[in-house]
Write a protein that holds these residues in place. Sequence first.
Motif, mmCIF file in Angstrom:
data_model
loop_
_atom_site.group_PDB
_atom_site.id
_atom_site.type_symbol
_atom_site.label_atom_id
_atom_site.label_comp_id
_atom_site.label_asym_id
_atom_site.label_seq_id
_atom_site.Cartn_x
_atom_site.Cartn_y
_atom_site.Cartn_z
ATOM 1 N N HIS A 1 19.333 2.133 -17.301
ATOM 2 C CA HIS A 1 20.653 2.753 -17.146
ATOM 3 C C HIS A 1 20.547 4.262 -16.951
ATOM 4 C CE1 HIS A 1 21.435 -0.927 -19.586
ATOM 5 N NE2 HIS A 1 22.464 -1.037 -18.770
ATOM 6 N N HIS A 2 19.402 4.841 -17.324
ATOM 7 C CA HIS A 2 19.214 6.297 -17.263
ATOM 8 C C HIS A 2 17.782 6.566 -16.788
ATOM 9 C CE1 HIS A 2 22.953 6.590 -19.534
ATOM 10 N NE2 HIS A 2 22.450 5.742 -20.410
ATOM 11 N N LEU A 3 17.555 6.458 -15.512
ATOM 12 C CA LEU A 3 16.211 6.629 -14.965
ATOM 13 C C LEU A 3 15.852 8.112 -14.873
ATOM 14 C CD1 LEU A 3 16.430 3.972 -12.120
ATOM 15 C CD2 LEU A 3 15.212 3.758 -14.298
ATOM 16 N N PRO A 4 14.731 8.525 -15.431
ATOM 17 C CA PRO A 4 14.315 9.941 -15.381
ATOM 18 C C PRO A 4 13.624 10.255 -14.058
ATOM 19 C CG PRO A 4 12.730 8.684 -16.637
ATOM 20 C CD PRO A 4 13.809 7.705 -16.233
ATOM 21 N N ARG B 1 0.819 -1.213 0.000
ATOM 22 C CA ARG B 1 0.000 0.000 0.000
ATOM 23 C C ARG B 1 0.856 1.269 0.000
ATOM 24 N NH1 ARG B 1 -4.957 -1.677 -1.653
ATOM 25 N NH2 ARG B 1 -5.567 -3.551 -0.526
ATOM 26 N N PRO B 2 1.738 1.408 -0.974
ATOM 27 C CA PRO B 2 2.640 2.568 -0.964
ATOM 28 C C PRO B 2 1.899 3.875 -1.223
ATOM 29 C CG PRO B 2 2.853 1.352 -3.014
ATOM 30 C CD PRO B 2 1.968 0.522 -2.134
ATOM 31 N N HIS B 3 2.486 4.940 -0.725
ATOM 32 C CA HIS B 3 1.971 6.276 -1.026
ATOM 33 C C HIS B 3 2.090 6.548 -2.524
ATOM 34 C CE1 HIS B 3 1.280 10.571 -0.871
ATOM 35 N NE2 HIS B 3 2.449 10.778 -1.432
ATOM 36 N N ARG B 4 3.200 6.073 -3.090
ATOM 37 C CA ARG B 4 3.410 6.224 -4.538
ATOM 38 C C ARG B 4 4.158 5.002 -5.053
ATOM 39 N NH1 ARG B 4 7.275 10.505 -7.772
ATOM 40 N NH2 ARG B 4 6.439 10.108 -9.871
ATOM 41 N N LEU B 5 3.645 4.422 -6.130
ATOM 42 C CA LEU B 5 4.300 3.307 -6.807
ATOM 43 C C LEU B 5 4.583 3.734 -8.235
ATOM 44 C CD1 LEU B 5 5.188 0.308 -7.040
ATOM 45 C CD2 LEU B 5 2.816 -0.236 -7.627
ATOM 46 N N VAL B 6 5.848 3.596 -8.642
ATOM 47 C CA VAL B 6 6.262 3.952 -9.997
ATOM 48 C C VAL B 6 6.797 2.692 -10.675
ATOM 49 C CG1 VAL B 6 7.725 5.412 -11.432
ATOM 50 C CG2 VAL B 6 6.875 6.269 -9.228
ATOM 51 N N ALA B 7 6.165 2.318 -11.785
ATOM 52 C CA ALA B 7 6.591 1.151 -12.558
ATOM 53 C C ALA B 7 7.331 1.630 -13.796
ATOM 54 C CB ALA B 7 5.380 0.315 -12.958
ATOM 55 N N VAL B 8 8.538 1.108 -13.994
ATOM 56 C CA VAL B 8 9.419 1.562 -15.075
ATOM 57 C C VAL B 8 9.752 0.395 -16.000
ATOM 58 C CG1 VAL B 8 11.635 2.647 -15.628
ATOM 59 C CG2 VAL B 8 10.437 3.265 -13.511
ATOM 60 N N LEU C 1 4.389 -1.738 -20.470
ATOM 61 C CA LEU C 1 3.857 -0.714 -19.579
ATOM 62 C C LEU C 1 2.332 -0.609 -19.705
ATOM 63 C CD1 LEU C 1 6.439 2.200 -19.843
ATOM 64 C CD2 LEU C 1 6.001 0.747 -17.862
ATOM 65 N N THR C 2 1.823 -0.772 -20.910
ATOM 66 C CA THR C 2 0.370 -0.767 -21.091
ATOM 67 C C THR C 2 -0.262 -1.938 -20.342
ATOM 68 O OG1 THR C 2 0.507 0.323 -23.247
ATOM 69 C CG2 THR C 2 -1.484 -0.938 -22.794
ATOM 70 N N VAL D 1 3.279 4.945 -14.464
ATOM 71 C CA VAL D 1 4.199 4.169 -15.286
ATOM 72 C C VAL D 1 5.110 5.128 -16.036
ATOM 73 C CG1 VAL D 1 2.623 2.213 -15.515
ATOM 74 C CG2 VAL D 1 2.589 4.017 -17.239
ATOM 75 N N VAL D 2 6.370 4.709 -16.181
ATOM 76 C CA VAL D 2 7.383 5.537 -16.830
ATOM 77 C C VAL D 2 8.148 4.672 -17.819
ATOM 78 C CG1 VAL D 2 9.486 6.890 -16.503
ATOM 79 C CG2 VAL D 2 7.638 7.027 -14.812
ATOM 80 N N ARG D 3 8.211 5.125 -19.046
ATOM 81 C CA ARG D 3 8.993 4.406 -20.048
ATOM 82 C C ARG D 3 10.424 4.922 -20.026
ATOM 83 N NH1 ARG D 3 7.997 3.799 -26.630
ATOM 84 N NH2 ARG D 3 9.494 2.070 -26.906
#
Length: 271
Positions: free
Chosen positions: A113-116, A77-84, A91-92, A107-109
């Motif tokens: 090696h270079h996470l935005p 139950r995270p406050h924010r979950l980011v899937a990369v 991602l879809t 979701v982040v594409r």
Amino acid sequence: MSANPFLDRALVHGDLYRGAARLVHRTQALHQAKISGRDAAVTIADLLAARLPPDPVVLDIGCGRGTTALHLATRLRPHRLVAVDASAALLTATRDRLDEAGAAASVVRADFHHLPLPNRVADAAVAAFCLYHSPTPATAVAEIARCLRPGGTAVLVTKSLDSYVEFDHLVHAAGLDPHARQRPSLYESFHSGNLHEIATTSLTVLDIRHEEHVFRFADAAHLAQYLATTPKYRITPAGGAVALAAILRQRLPAPPYTARSTVSFAVAVRL
């Protein structure tokens, strides 16, 4: 072109992950065959559960179809979950699974090696079954560490070099790929044996766990469903799983066919 398909950039960003179908079929075949071994996504969530502050920010790096992300969302139950992930199609699939479960996530594409992402943004990060796609996995681990807050936890997951080696012998015995037993492990760049060494380039490792998973394929059709999804071999003739099953029935001993994989989990922190 790399001799290892998992390190072939054109394949990884092309046919292997352009769509979700190959992973769906591969996962279904393995799940139907599994007779021993815990669900890796459940283990990952368990490893993190006792280490997180309230309302954490959690990253799932190389999220694939979102299996682990869904477990992280429902268990932690995270406050924010980011899937990369680097694959738009995967991602879809992840976004659809999370939306269907009513789990809030973004979701982040991106290339791992270079996470935005900003420095020190996350309380936890997971990289499961993805870093063996990197010829320089230590670079990706450094990026993960950069995104963790001091004291933040990373769970890095991979497989042993000899995972599914039994298939090498079966494919060779069936005459489908004469070089099957000499082909490099798909996990050669990041595996159970070098997991600790690579993780410690940027993180402090607290624990490493190894679990054996055992798979029993009931018949030639079931085995063919799996073999048709793996890029490791140069299987001839072509014709899909149905044609492959016919050859396996003719050339292999009677089923079942058993294979093993070691799944390794490193729990590490950024100090």
